[in-house]
Write a protein that holds these residues in place. Structure first.
Motif, PDB file in Angstrom:
ATOM      1  N   ARG A 342       6.355  -3.724   7.746  1.00 12.77           N
ATOM      2  CA  ARG A 342       6.029  -3.251   6.404  1.00 12.77           C
ATOM      3  C   ARG A 342       5.796  -4.459   5.504  1.00 12.77           C
ATOM      4  NH1 ARG A 342       6.280   1.372   3.342  1.00 12.77           N
ATOM      5  NH2 ARG A 342       6.879   1.076   1.163  1.00 12.77           N
ATOM      6  N   ALA A 354      -2.731  -7.906  -2.209  1.00  8.22           N
ATOM      7  CA  ALA A 354      -2.193  -6.555  -2.438  1.00  8.22           C
ATOM      8  C   ALA A 354      -2.934  -5.523  -1.604  1.00  8.22           C
ATOM      9  CB  ALA A 354      -2.273  -6.193  -3.916  1.00  8.22           C
ATOM     10  N   ASN A 355      -4.185  -5.792  -1.288  1.00  8.30           N
ATOM     11  CA  ASN A 355      -4.908  -4.793  -0.506  1.00  8.30           C
ATOM     12  C   ASN A 355      -4.520  -4.829   0.967  1.00  8.30           C
ATOM     13  OD1 ASN A 355      -7.621  -5.136   1.246  1.00  8.30           O
ATOM     14  ND2 ASN A 355      -7.554  -6.862  -0.147  1.00  8.30           N
ATOM     15  N   LYS A 356      -3.588  -5.683   1.329  1.00  3.08           N
ATOM     16  CA  LYS A 356      -3.023  -5.676   2.683  1.00  3.08           C
ATOM     17  C   LYS A 356      -1.578  -5.165   2.662  1.00  3.08           C
ATOM     18  CE  LYS A 356      -6.834  -7.584   3.736  1.00  3.08           C
ATOM     19  NZ  LYS A 356      -7.900  -6.569   3.814  1.00  3.08           N
ATOM     20  N   ALA A 357      -1.151  -4.638   1.528  1.00  3.20           N
ATOM     21  CA  ALA A 357       0.265  -4.294   1.384  1.00  3.20           C
ATOM     22  C   ALA A 357       0.510  -2.800   1.516  1.00  3.20           C
ATOM     23  CB  ALA A 357       0.762  -4.763   0.013  1.00  3.20           C
ATOM     24  N   ASP A 358       1.721  -2.478   1.962  1.00  6.05           N
ATOM     25  CA  ASP A 358       2.159  -1.092   1.927  1.00  6.05           C
ATOM     26  C   ASP A 358       2.725  -0.758   0.558  1.00  6.05           C
ATOM     27  OD1 ASP A 358       1.908  -0.323   4.874  1.00  6.05           O
ATOM     28  OD2 ASP A 358       3.002  -2.213   4.958  1.00  6.05           O
ATOM     29  N   GLU A 359       3.338  -1.760  -0.046  1.00  5.00           N
ATOM     30  CA  GLU A 359       4.017  -1.557  -1.318  1.00  5.00           C
ATOM     31  C   GLU A 359       3.638  -2.715  -2.236  1.00  5.00           C
ATOM     32  OE1 GLU A 359       8.130  -0.770  -0.569  1.00  5.00           O
ATOM     33  OE2 GLU A 359       8.743  -1.098  -2.629  1.00  5.00           O
ATOM     34  N   VAL A 360       3.353  -2.413  -3.491  1.00 10.75           N
ATOM     35  CA  VAL A 360       2.901  -3.454  -4.423  1.00 10.75           C
ATOM     36  C   VAL A 360       3.713  -3.370  -5.713  1.00 10.75           C
ATOM     37  CG1 VAL A 360       0.932  -4.391  -5.708  1.00 10.75           C
ATOM     38  CG2 VAL A 360       0.542  -3.234  -3.530  1.00 10.75           C
TER      39      VAL A 360
END
Lengths: 1180, 382
Positions: A342, A354-360
């Protein structure tokens, strides 16, 4: 709509002049002949119909043209290593003797270590756009083509270095940046460099030299720090030297060699008084170092090879734009996610990663520390923390005296206490022996080395036993599994010391817990950071659920603020509370720059060879003796001043010095640097440096292969070989990947009259030797002068822990084929702290533990014994640099401004650095930035982070790169105001833009604190102000929060030559007509808003830390370990609309008029964003 | 007008020429989740193919940030808006294709970019939709209130190319051996009908030679069994140059067939336009489904679900780890015991990679025999 107009576009292409150079070099465009034979458009086409074009086309002979275009005559491998930490072996494709394109080698998957372990092909390809563009840069018009000298400087040298009574040159030094340039031969250039060094060393030598410097107004402490040696006014700097272990670290070898010059100009000095020159630091100067790391661990930086992401369950990325700044290692994130990792991204904006994140989590800029304090509080208050890890591996159980703020010492408590004989991974030696005896070769050192004196000063420590309620002693050896105790973490008690004194003591944990409970409850933290409480709870819960399996990676984001060490301390705190330090998949890492020169622990073999005792047999190890002294370039950047507390209007030299003695700089008269545009042209506060500091310098020398803004202001520029032209091999390694690689020698002939950086130094050394009759100067560089420096590299490889066993010839041969070797540290991936966590070894701290309580005087005075939260020093809406504490706390009793003799209302930028004022959040949130009080237009935080288009400024001015740099790129520069094929811009929230009347694409002025920026004592009617004041285009961008402005670090600044070129005729690019230097700004730069900062807790004499190289532990200044580290994200600005975004009759920039920008979205765009063009009936 | 079969629409459609599929179709798979928008692909392409005069603006390959990135400006907004409503009934497209919606006397519903539409090739870079000021926290995917992602664009080497359909000279053709679509540089007279017709705007006009040109699928490399320049320079390791079998001859051992037809993980770009494009995208898992369905068709939800559960599917995971691992075109692949392998057309192994990069621990104190020499010392991590 009209079809493409060839005539118009061609006219612009010619005006631009870009692209044509290479094309012409390679001969006519491919289809020129075909085109000229073709009938004009509009004539009748052939009636010939070949058949169904989906299946048949009779004559395909023409296809050969692209096969020919693709073919090459030969290839060779070279190393691309700008300061991006990756270091890629790349393949150059040669046609007709010219490198026409670049490709990856696909050799990384074959890399092996000395034990036969092998990397996989998941490391391939390693390349990026900055490397792929190099063929255009090797042949570009900005190459430094021959040794160049500024005419005014040349005249001063030829006139015999005429000086005024105070020693300053009789020469107009303000001509730098506008003067003419003259080409030199190599003989003349190196002779001039040698003469200048000698003249400066003599001029500022001894008491007479000191008097001159005092007459010039230098701080007496700085003059005293020269110890009478004129050579100490010479500053050498190899920029980012790990990127050229031989040739760039060679600048430091040169600095050590200058001890021979000192011996010549001070013939009466005793041998132990002889000094080399000064040497500027690197990674702390670049603000790459996380200065909190040595405060917690004693070592420079804790980090891990980035591919450790493969082995973690939770990846928490804080202020690190991993996908833009760690490009070849970005895929490890995506690969890890596919396997279930995660990813949480924390940033001040919706940044690319952020566009590779599950949560920002998008927080208020500069509040990362506050967020993590809130997380730590959540972990502690909810009992989510790992009690065993805290007890065994941190200083939190150790008792702290409330009377002195120091740790309770075992010898003060227990009768006849005998200190433990330390033996866990440490050897004790007399301090004298450590200081004077030649250091043992690093590869033979298996343990930390500590002086008896330091060990004595540390003593042993005391904890409060949980079961017996008694006090117990604990030694530095007892860490991890070697600590049998079960300490109480909470409580207060009175202790009677051996001398009868009664003192109150509490575990550091308890003190910290009180601070967090009072000041970082969920509600306060959420308000400080402007995020929902759920974000804090979620992060705490996930870290607690992934003990030992969470990687906490931080980047430049939090590191580029003034209070960056507090962030580092809290980053570790959260990790330590969850046992996430020292595991392959559970660790802390800080990433900025390629700071880890200590990958080559035996570097002293090269940079510190004793110039008085040179080992003539290059196959044998050198004898090492350090003559040069390192200093932080931040003081030079600060206007050649230490930090002194002074009431406005008082004599600045009389203020109390906050700069520790071991940190004290000397006056700077010669600067010689290479491989770096960041020292000068892209320096923080660079316009102040140029205007106010450079005129105090006698000479500026610079080695470069691409003419940068630093070259613009230099006195001499030495043309260095580009990476494709290396005739002398070199090597490098990285802090983020496991590879060791050579810079191979290449078959490409030198394109211009350049030399290797090594040779430039060596040839000058030889000249200097002739000048002062010192043959050892040439002997010192024998291998280089003979054309083969590899024996020096072998000395380093043979002595270094991670490379011993590697033969340079093997490394070179493998690299030439496109395959590096693997380094050989303890683990793959290399994980700092692994030995401490897995093998119960002590850290490099007094307690051997991760230290979160700092008892030293400087920390107590700053109110920072505990890792507290302070507002940014400039980049905040509130009272800058305030300490947040909601309740009076026994450990937060800072020395306030009055104690320094400074009134509390004095809040200028310089005072704020040591202005220790405590506020509750209820008070603090009602305060305002002093500039806002002065003028409400000052209301924006100004950030200058790094970006994907440049490694520092490398490659951004290449035409294709600039064209792709952000939204305004245009290869034809249809808007004649554009400085280049792309240009600088800033990003602003739509509502803020609207309030300022700004539309997308408008030009605007950006002004930071008028007291000192863009430079001190600016006047708006002087020409340099027009160069220095920043102008950029506005990009309305909803990924920013309100009040936050972002522009990018990487762009080349305006200089007098670029501003003059644009003023000369409409449509001119911002290209200096003399030097061909190109700016991406019409005026100023991102550095117009930044300045130098000096932080008190980074200038201490007391902090314990490991030396940069080797295993010796010491205290105080150590370059690139414990020193000031700067703060390029600290600026508070106002914005003033300057010009319309559109040209001609168009007021607005064209994409706005088309309705394709969010601020003026057409109905079509709105439908598109919502996905409304498509409907789908679901079939069950 | 002839009827052709378009599997992406689940139906037949009109096209000016009789359908004729190549034996194997050049295709590319793009995992959008791994793209970092570095444009290494773009520069690799440009430095190989479009460095000349007249090509200054020309990017056969480009990366654009969706939703605000366009090259040329507004290309997909314009074409979607012209086509008006597009409806799917389950997996069957019920709306009109560009051929079916063509105005009287035209073969394709198209539009012509203005010269200035090529001005800003990275318009919209990194730019999200939404408002960071009001959405400071996204607890999970999809990032419904605020998002952006990167779209990789080359010529789609369509099964039913609009450029081919529109060219009055019949100067554009599809190679029967690999389905690569080429503009014959000798036959083309620069009428630019292809620029108007191609909805993806991937044919371009060379200002110097005065003829049109476009991505050539790096056929000089493909002919040698090598992947394209944009693929081999992709450090995000998100691209795979491959061949797609005819829809009735799918072979699950072949990477593209497996990803497109078996797992249905990789989806075409704007399939509703009716060109049967042959670049296939693994959709971004953090982007709202409505937008993605508009862009990649009805298979988006299932593809995202498949991607999110790849950790339970070693075969799929292994194939995704093979992306970027070799310069050569993989014919077939398999995954066994944590290792993914790619093979050439003769079944010989080209490359093998572990699904997880291994870890090694080296001794603190070492005595090694290296090339006949005894070497001793200590290793450290710090």
């Amino acid at each position: 709509m009209s079809p493409l107009s060839r005539r118009q576009l061609l006219a612009r292409a010619v005006a631009l002049g870009s692209g044509a150079t290479l094309a012409e070099l390679l001969g006519p465009a491919r289809f020129l002949s075909a085109a000229s034979a073709a009938p004009a458009a509009g004539s009748t086409p052939s009636a010939f119909i070949p058949g169904n074009p989906l299946s048949v086309m009779p004559d395909r002979g023409w296809e050969q043209v692209y096969r020919d275009q693709f073919s090459d005559d030969s290839t060779f491998v070279f190393t691309c290593a700008p300061n991006d930490t990756h270091n890629c072996l790349l393949r150059a494709h040669v046609k007709n003797g010219v490198v026409v394109r670049i490709s990856p080698t696909y050799g990384y998957g074959k890399a092996t270590d000395l034990y036969g372990n092998q990397a996989s092909h998941r490391w391939d390809p390693r390349i990026c756009q900055k490397g792929l563009i190099l063929s255009r840069r090797f042949y570009g018009d900005r190459r430094v083509k021959a040794p160049m000298i500024r005419s005014g400087f040349k005249k001063w040298v030829e006139d015999g270095f005429q000086r005024n009574e105070d020693g300053s040159p009789k020469s107009d030094l303000s001509l730098r940046g506008t003067d003419d340039w003259i080409k030199l031969t190599w003989d003349d250039a190196t002779a001039i460099a040698a003469k200048t060094l000698e003249n400066v060393a003599r001029t500022y030598n001894g008491p007479e030299g000191a008097d001159k410097l005092l007459a010039q107004g230098y701080d007496p402490s700085m003059v005293e720090a020269m110890h009478g040696a004129g050579v100490q006014a010479i500053k050498m700097r190899g920029g980012m030297p790990l990127l050229g272990v031989g040739r760039i670290f060679g600048f430091y070898r040169f600095a050590n060699m200058l001890a021979l010059l000192d011996a010549k100009v001070r013939p009466d000095a005793a041998p132990e008084e002889i000094l080399g020159s000064r040497a500027f630091d690197n990674y702390a100067w670049h603000t790459d170092l996380p200065p909190g790391h040595p405060m917690v661990t004693g070592s420079q930086t804790v980090d891990f090879d980035l591919f450790a992401a493969e082995h973690t369950d939770l990846l928490v990325i804080i202020g690190m734009n991993w996908i833009c700044t760690k490009m070849p290692d970005a895929h490890w994130i995506g690969d890890a996610r596919l396997k279930g990792t995660r990813v949480v991204v924390i940033s001040a904006d919706y940044m690319p990663t952020a566009n590779k994140a599950d949560e920002v989590i998008i927080l208020r800029a500069g509040t990362d520390t506050a967020l993590l304090l809130g997380v730590a509080r959540e972990l502690m208050a909810k009992n989510l923390y790992d009690k065993k890890a805290v007890a065994e591996r941190t200083d939190l159980p150790l008792l702290v005296r409330l009377d002195t703020g120091e740790r309770l010492s075992a010898r003060d408590v227990f009768p006849n206490y005998e200190q433990a004989a330390l033996e866990n991974y440490v050897v004790l030696k007399p301090a004298d022996e450590i200081k004077t005896a030649p250091p043992p070769p690093p590869f033979t050192v298996g343990k930390q080395i500590v002086s008896n004196e330091l060990r004595e000063a540390w003593g042993d420590y005391v904890y409060w036993d949980r079961d017996t309620d008694e006090l117990k002693a604990v030694s530095r050896d007892e860490v991890g599994g070697k600590f049998p105790g079960e300490p109480r973490l909470v409580g207060e008690r009175e202790v009677t010391l051996q001398d009868g004194t009664k003192v109150t003591v509490r575990p550091a944990f308890d003190l910290l817990k009180e601070y967090l409970d009072e000041s970082f409850d969920l509600a306060t933290t959420a308000e400080v950071c402007r995020i929902p409480p759920a974000a804090i709870q979620s992060l705490a819960r996930q870290l607690a659920e992934n003990k030992g399996k969470s990687l906490l990676a931080a980047g430049m984001g939090p590191n580029h603020y003034f209070n960056n060490d507090l962030f580092g301390r809290v980053h570790f705190l959260v990790a330590a509370l969850t046992d996430n330090i020292g595991h392959i998949g559970g660790n802390v890492g800080s990433y900025a720059g390629n700071y880890r020169g200590s990958l080559f622990q035996a570097m002293p073999q090269w940079i510190l060879e004793n110039p008085f005792d040179i080992e003539p047999d290059l196959t044998k190890p050198a004898r090492v003796k350090k003559y040069y002294k390192a200093e932080s370039a931040h003081y030079w950047n600060y206007g050649e001043r230490p930090l002194r507390a002074v009431k406005t209007g008082d004599d600045v030299h009389k203020g109390e010095s906050i700069t520790g003695k071991s940190h004290m700089p000397t006056p700077t008269k010669v600067i010689w640097f290479g491989n770096s545009n960041s020292l000068l042209g892209n320096a923080k506060w660079s316009f102040d440096v140029v205007k106010n500091t450079l005129p105090r310098q006698d000479a500026i020398f610079c080695n470069e292969w691409h003419w940068t803004s630093s070259c613009e202001y230099a006195d001499m520029v030495f043309p260095a070989d580009s990476w494709a032209e290396f005739k002398l091999a070199d090597m490098t390694a990285s802090c983020t990947n496991p590879f060791l690689l050579a810079f191979p020698t290449t078959p490409l002939e030198r394109i211009h009259d350049s030399r290797s950086d090594y040779e430039i130094l060596a040839l000058t050394a030889a000249e200097l030797g002739k000048l002062v009759d010192e043959p050892r100067m040439a002997e010192y560089w024998k291998g280089v002068l003979d054309g083969d420096p590899s024996p020096y590299l072998q000395r380093i490889l043979g002595g270094s822990n991670a490379t011993r066993g590697v033969k340079f010839e093997d490394l070179h041969a493998s690299s030439k084929e496109g395959t590096p070797l693997l380094m050989n540290p303890r683990t793959y991936p290399r994980a700092a702290g692994w030995e401490q966590r897995q093998e119960d070894k002590p850290w490099y701290t007094p307690t051997g533990r991760l230290e979160f309580y700092r008892p030293e005087r400087e920390f107590q005075e700053a109110g920072e014994s505990l890792p507290v939260w302070r507002e940014p020093v400039d980049a905040t809406f509130y009272d800058p640099n305030s300490i947040l504490s909601n309740k009076k706390h026994p450990s937060i009793k800072p020395r306030g401004p009055e104690a320094y003799g400074v009134p509390i209302e004095q809040r200028d930028a310089e005072t704020r650095q040591y202005r220790n004022v405590v506020h509750t959040w209820a008070e603090l949130r009602e305060t305002q930035h002093p500039l806002h009080e002065l003028d409400p237009a000052y209301r924006f935080i100004f950030q200058t982070p790094k970006y994907r288009w440049g490694a520092h400024s490398t490659a951004v001015d290449a035409d294709w790169i600039a064209m792709l740099f952000g939204p305004f790129g245009d290869p034809y520069r249809r808007d004649p105001r554009m400085p280049w094929t792309g240009e600088a811009y800033f990003e602003i929230h739509p509502k803020d833009a609207s309030e300022l009347g700004l539309s997308d694409g408008d030009y605007a002025w950006i002004d930071a604190d008028p007291a000192d920026r863009p430079y001190r004592d600016w006047k708006d009617d002087e020409p340099y102000y027009d160069v220095a004041r920043a102008m950029m285009r506005a990009r309305v961008y909803s990924g920013m929060t309100r009040g936050l402005i972002r522009t990018w670090f990487n762009m080349y600044a305006a200089t007098p030559g670029t501003v003059a070129a644009q003023a000369q005729a409409e449509g001119n690019p911002a290209q200096n007509q003399v030097t061909r230097y190109v700016a991406l700004f019409r005026h100023g730069s991102h550095q117009s808003g930044t300045r130098a900062w000096l932080r008190p807790t980074q200038m201490t004499e007391t902090l314990t830390r490991k030396n940069y190289f080797g295993q010796v532990i010491d205290v105080g200044f150590e370059a690139d370990v414990h020193s000031v580290s700067g703060a390029p994200k600290e600026a508070f600005i106002k914005i003033e609309r300057a010009e319309d975004g559109g040209t001609g009759a168009q007021k607005l920039w064209r994409p706005v008029t088309l309705g394709l920008r969010p601020e003026a979205a057409s109905p079509a765009l709105l439908a598109y964003l919502a996905g409304d063009y498509v409907t789908r009936k679901k079939v069950s | 007008m002839p009827k052709v079969s378009n599997w992406q629409l689940g139906r037949e459609m009109e096209y000016p020429y009789e359908g004729s599929r190549p034996e194997r179709q050049f295709c590319m798979i793009m995992d959008t989740n791994k793209c970092i928008a570095c444009q290494s692909c773009t520069i690799a392409c440009k430095s190989t193919w479009t460095w000349g005069k007249g090509q200054e603006y020309m990017l056969w390959n480009n990366i654009e940030t969706k939703p605000f990135g366009f090259y040329p400006t507004g290309w997909d907004v314009n074409v979607l808006d012209k086509l008006t409503e597009q409806s799917w009934n389950g997996d069957v497209y019920e709306g009109k294709t560009l051929y079916e919606a063509a105005p009287e006397g035209e073969r394709v519903l198209g539009w012509t970019p203005d010269e200035e539409d090529w001005n800003h090739p990275n318009l919209g870079e990194d730019e999200p939709t939404g408002d960071a000021d009001t959405v400071p926290y996204m607890a999970d995917k999809p990032h419904s209130m605020m998002w952006m992602y990167y779209l990789q664009r080359i010529c789609n080497h369509c099964t039913y190319p609009a450029c081919v359909a529109a060219c009055p000279r019949e100067a554009i053709y599809k190679r029967p051996e690999d389905g690569i679509v080429l503009v014959d540089q000798e036959r083309c007279r620069g009428y630019q009908e292809c620029l108007t017709a191609c909805p993806y705007k991937k044919t371009m006009f060379n200002l110097e030679t005065r003829v049109s040109e476009k991505c050539i699928g790096c056929y000089p490399k493909v002919e040698q069994g090598l992947q394209t320049q944009c693929t081999t320079a992709c450090i995000g390791r998100l691209r795979l140059t491959n061949f797609l079998s005819k829809p009735d001859a799918v072979d699950p051992r072949k990477p593209a067939d497996y990803l497109v037809h078996v797992k249905k993980l990789a989806l075409p770009l704007y399939p509703q336009l009716g060109l049967e494009p042959n670049v296939y995208y693994v959709p971004p898992v953090h982007v709202p489904v409505d937008y993605l369905t508009q862009m990649f068709g009805p298979g988006v939800e299932q593809a995202i679900e498949t991607y999110n559960s790849a950790k339970e599917d070693p075969e799929l995971l292994g194939l995704l780890m093979l992306f970027g691992s070799t310069e050569r075109i993989i014919d077939t692949f398999d995954v066994k015991d944590g290792v993914a392998r790619g093979y050439d057309g003769e079944g010989k192994e080209i490359v093998a990679v572990p699904l997880r990069e291994p870890t090694f621990v080296r001794p603190l104190e070492f005595v090694s025999e290296l090339k006949g020499e005894q070497v001793t010392g200590y290793r450290h991590n710090t």
